[in-house]
Design a protein around this motif. Structure first.
Motif, PDB file in Angstrom:
ATOM      1  N   ASP A  26     -10.855 -14.104  44.806  1.00  0.00           N
ATOM      2  CA  ASP A  26     -10.518 -12.705  45.002  1.00  0.00           C
ATOM      3  C   ASP A  26     -10.078 -12.475  46.441  1.00  0.00           C
ATOM      4  O   ASP A  26     -10.666 -13.015  47.379  1.00  0.00           O
ATOM      5  CB  ASP A  26     -11.705 -11.802  44.682  1.00  0.00           C
ATOM      6  N   VAL A  27      -9.080 -11.646  46.590  1.00  0.00           N
ATOM      7  CA  VAL A  27      -8.590 -11.298  47.913  1.00  0.00           C
ATOM      8  C   VAL A  27      -9.538 -10.275  48.527  1.00  0.00           C
ATOM      9  O   VAL A  27      -9.905  -9.295  47.891  1.00  0.00           O
ATOM     10  CB  VAL A  27      -7.157 -10.725  47.820  1.00  0.00           C
ATOM     11  N   GLN A  28      -9.938 -10.512  49.757  1.00  0.00           N
ATOM     12  CA  GLN A  28     -10.830  -9.596  50.446  1.00  0.00           C
ATOM     13  C   GLN A  28     -10.057  -8.336  50.837  1.00  0.00           C
ATOM     14  O   GLN A  28      -8.938  -8.423  51.339  1.00  0.00           O
ATOM     15  CB  GLN A  28     -11.411 -10.251  51.699  1.00  0.00           C
ATOM     16  N   PRO A  29     -10.641  -7.161  50.608  1.00  0.00           N
ATOM     17  CA  PRO A  29      -9.940  -5.925  50.982  1.00  0.00           C
ATOM     18  C   PRO A  29      -9.868  -5.780  52.502  1.00  0.00           C
ATOM     19  O   PRO A  29     -10.694  -6.326  53.239  1.00  0.00           O
ATOM     20  CB  PRO A  29     -10.800  -4.825  50.364  1.00  0.00           C
TER      21      PRO A  29
END
Length: 69
Positions: A26-29
């Protein structure tokens, strides 16, 4: 026949477990930068005694009776 069906069930169960244990990428916000202020609230889907407040722009400081120090 029972042994073959049992082996198939075990195979699919192991396949399911192995497939569900993947590491997620998952891409970190992005971090939130700056100062945020709450200047209005809009209430929706309130029950019958409070339905007159639906879709009104309300000042949160007055609505919640907040008193700063």
């Amino acid at each position: 026949m029972k042994k073959t069906a049992y082996c198939l069930w075990v195979f699919f169960a192991l396949l399911f477990v192995a497939g569900s244990c993947k590491k997620s990428d998952d891409v970190q916000p992005l971090p939130v930068v700056g100062a945020w202020t709450l200047d209005r609230i809009i209430l929706t889907e309130l029950p019958s005694p409070y339905d007159q407040l639906n879709s009104q722009n309300l000042d949160p400081l007055q609505f919640f009776a907040f008193r700063p120090y």
